[in-house]
Design a protein around this motif. Structure first.
Motif, PDB file in Angstrom:
ATOM      1  N   LEU A 108      40.498  38.414  25.898  1.00  0.00           N
ATOM      2  CA  LEU A 108      41.370  37.506  26.641  1.00  0.00           C
ATOM      3  C   LEU A 108      40.937  37.388  28.094  1.00  0.00           C
ATOM      4  O   LEU A 108      41.024  36.306  28.694  1.00  0.00           O
ATOM      5  CB  LEU A 108      42.823  37.989  26.559  1.00  0.00           C
ATOM      6  CG  LEU A 108      43.506  37.761  25.218  1.00  0.00           C
ATOM      7  CD1 LEU A 108      44.878  38.431  25.199  1.00  0.00           C
ATOM      8  CD2 LEU A 108      43.648  36.270  24.928  1.00  0.00           C
ATOM      9  N   GLY A 109      40.477  38.490  28.683  1.00  0.00           N
ATOM     10  CA  GLY A 109      39.970  38.428  30.046  1.00  0.00           C
ATOM     11  C   GLY A 109      38.783  37.487  30.149  1.00  0.00           C
ATOM     12  O   GLY A 109      38.676  36.695  31.091  1.00  0.00           O
ATOM     13  N   ARG A 126      46.939  40.607  43.667  1.00  0.00           N
ATOM     14  CA  ARG A 126      46.909  40.836  42.222  1.00  0.00           C
ATOM     15  C   ARG A 126      45.472  40.842  41.708  1.00  0.00           C
ATOM     16  O   ARG A 126      44.600  40.171  42.254  1.00  0.00           O
ATOM     17  CB  ARG A 126      47.714  39.738  41.526  1.00  0.00           C
ATOM     18  CG  ARG A 126      47.880  39.901  40.011  1.00  0.00           C
ATOM     19  CD  ARG A 126      48.718  38.755  39.461  1.00  0.00           C
ATOM     20  NE  ARG A 126      49.982  38.655  40.165  1.00  0.00           N
ATOM     21  CZ  ARG A 126      50.660  37.524  40.336  1.00  0.00           C
ATOM     22  NH1 ARG A 126      50.199  36.377  39.872  1.00  0.00           N
ATOM     23  NH2 ARG A 126      51.807  37.531  40.994  1.00  0.00           N
ATOM     24  N   LEU A 127      45.239  41.581  40.629  1.00  0.00           N
ATOM     25  CA  LEU A 127      43.968  41.477  39.915  1.00  0.00           C
ATOM     26  C   LEU A 127      43.900  40.060  39.347  1.00  0.00           C
ATOM     27  O   LEU A 127      44.698  39.693  38.486  1.00  0.00           O
ATOM     28  CB  LEU A 127      43.926  42.507  38.789  1.00  0.00           C
ATOM     29  CG  LEU A 127      42.605  42.733  38.052  1.00  0.00           C
ATOM     30  CD1 LEU A 127      42.673  44.035  37.238  1.00  0.00           C
ATOM     31  CD2 LEU A 127      42.231  41.586  37.147  1.00  0.00           C
ATOM     32  N   ARG A 128      42.936  39.262  39.828  1.00  0.00           N
ATOM     33  CA  ARG A 128      42.936  37.842  39.459  1.00  0.00           C
ATOM     34  C   ARG A 128      41.543  37.287  39.212  1.00  0.00           C
ATOM     35  O   ARG A 128      41.357  36.066  39.216  1.00  0.00           O
ATOM     36  CB  ARG A 128      43.644  37.022  40.539  1.00  0.00           C
ATOM     37  CG  ARG A 128      42.995  37.084  41.911  1.00  0.00           C
ATOM     38  CD  ARG A 128      43.882  36.433  42.974  1.00  0.00           C
ATOM     39  NE  ARG A 128      43.219  36.298  44.250  1.00  0.00           N
ATOM     40  CZ  ARG A 128      43.112  37.264  45.149  1.00  0.00           C
ATOM     41  NH1 ARG A 128      43.632  38.461  44.892  1.00  0.00           N
ATOM     42  NH2 ARG A 128      42.499  37.052  46.301  1.00  0.00           N
ATOM     43  N   THR A 129      40.561  38.159  38.988  1.00  0.00           N
ATOM     44  CA  THR A 129      39.208  37.698  38.654  1.00  0.00           C
ATOM     45  C   THR A 129      38.674  38.523  37.498  1.00  0.00           C
ATOM     46  O   THR A 129      39.023  39.698  37.327  1.00  0.00           O
ATOM     47  CB  THR A 129      38.246  37.821  39.845  1.00  0.00           C
ATOM     48  OG1 THR A 129      38.057  39.213  40.150  1.00  0.00           O
ATOM     49  CG2 THR A 129      38.771  37.077  41.068  1.00  0.00           C
ATOM     50  N   LEU A 130      37.789  37.926  36.706  1.00  0.00           N
ATOM     51  CA  LEU A 130      37.193  38.644  35.582  1.00  0.00           C
ATOM     52  C   LEU A 130      36.332  39.799  36.069  1.00  0.00           C
ATOM     53  O   LEU A 130      36.314  40.869  35.447  1.00  0.00           O
ATOM     54  CB  LEU A 130      36.361  37.673  34.731  1.00  0.00           C
ATOM     55  CG  LEU A 130      35.619  38.281  33.546  1.00  0.00           C
ATOM     56  CD1 LEU A 130      36.578  38.983  32.593  1.00  0.00           C
ATOM     57  CD2 LEU A 130      34.815  37.207  32.815  1.00  0.00           C
ATOM     58  N   ASP A 131      35.631  39.620  37.173  1.00  0.00           N
ATOM     59  CA  ASP A 131      34.771  40.685  37.684  1.00  0.00           C
ATOM     60  C   ASP A 131      35.587  41.942  38.010  1.00  0.00           C
ATOM     61  O   ASP A 131      35.205  43.057  37.652  1.00  0.00           O
ATOM     62  CB  ASP A 131      34.017  40.189  38.917  1.00  0.00           C
ATOM     63  CG  ASP A 131      33.041  41.231  39.443  1.00  0.00           C
ATOM     64  OD1 ASP A 131      32.114  41.603  38.694  1.00  0.00           O
ATOM     65  OD2 ASP A 131      33.208  41.684  40.597  1.00  0.00           O
TER      66      ASP A 131
END
Length: 255
Positions: free
Chosen positions: A17-18, A150-155
């Protein structure tokens, strides 16, 4: 307690999903309705993110204001009417992963977005003791109420301790069958249920009450007009995790 998936199983689901969210955001799309009902499963138990009826074009740095989505998955900035951006999808992913492992939502849904916003703002999101430290940290990062923190990137998602040792190569992920889905595939009544347009029984997940978890009574969804469903970004045949059975009234809110 309704029932749970294991963290090992959710680790695979989270990685897929990420990757799906990272792909969509990179091409300038925000999904806005990441939830269990919009997840499809292949025969090997791998995921397809579906239903783009509420998605829209939103380039990096862009802002949206429409209050839409499914109320128990909506980020606080969406519930308040914006502005919001792609970070809202990562909040929804946090709610989804929390619910899969814990068996219930971190905050019970309210009948309207204003009441839900008050509850979300005041709720501390304390982690259940059953969560491993690495999974609790991931959820804390995803359910940060301040969007720019917030955690908001795939990396950044890939670098989480919870995913250490997990590949984010989709080709390699597809080679790892999810055993519980393989068990469902072998059920003798599978073909008959498929002909009736139903999904497989989830009896191997003993005690996992999807109706109670996914569609609590009197929980309205705030939706835009429905659009044709799509699945992205992975190819291949897919099955719905459950039939979409919305409970309670639905309404449209535009801001």
């Amino acid at each position: 307690m309704i029932g749970q998936f294991t963290e090992d199983m959710v680790r695979i689901f989270g990685a897929e999903l990420g990757c799906a969210l990272g792909f969509l955001h990179d091409i300038g799309i925000i999904h806005r309705d990441v939830k269990m009902e919009n997840i499809l499963l292949t025969d090997n138990g791998h995921l397809r993110l579906a239903d783009f009826g509420l998605s829209r074009r939103l380039e990096r740095g862009g802002r949206a204001f429409t209050i839409c989505g499914t109320i128990q998955y909506m980020a606080p900035e969406v519930l308040s009417g914006g502005p919001y951006n792609h970070a809202a999808d990562w909040w929804s992913l946090g709610i989804l992963l929390f619910s899969l492992v814990h068996g219930k939502f971190p905050v019970p849904p309210e009948p309207d977005h204003s009441s839900m916003l008050r509850k979300v703002r005041n709720f501390p999101y304390e982690m259940p003791l059953s969560f491993s430290p690495s999974f609790a940290l991931l959820i804390t990062e995803l359910l940060c109420k301040t969007p720019f923190r917030r955690l908001r990137t795939l990396d950044r998602f890939k670098r989480q301790t919870f995913f250490h040792g997990t590949t984010f190569d989709l080709t390699l992920l597809q080679r790892q069958p999810v055993e519980v889905i393989l068990e469902l595939r072998e059920r003798p009544d599978r073909a008959a249920k498929a002909r009736r347009g139903l999904t497989l029984s989830l009896q191997p997940l003993k005690g996992f009450d999807y109706d109670s978890l996914l569609s609590p009574p009197a929980t309205p969804d705030t939706q835009l007009d429905a659009q044709p469903q799509m699945a992205a970004p992975l190819p291949g045949p897919a099955l719905r995790l459950k039939p979409v059975q919305e409970k309670g009234p639905r309404r449209e809110v535009f801001v």
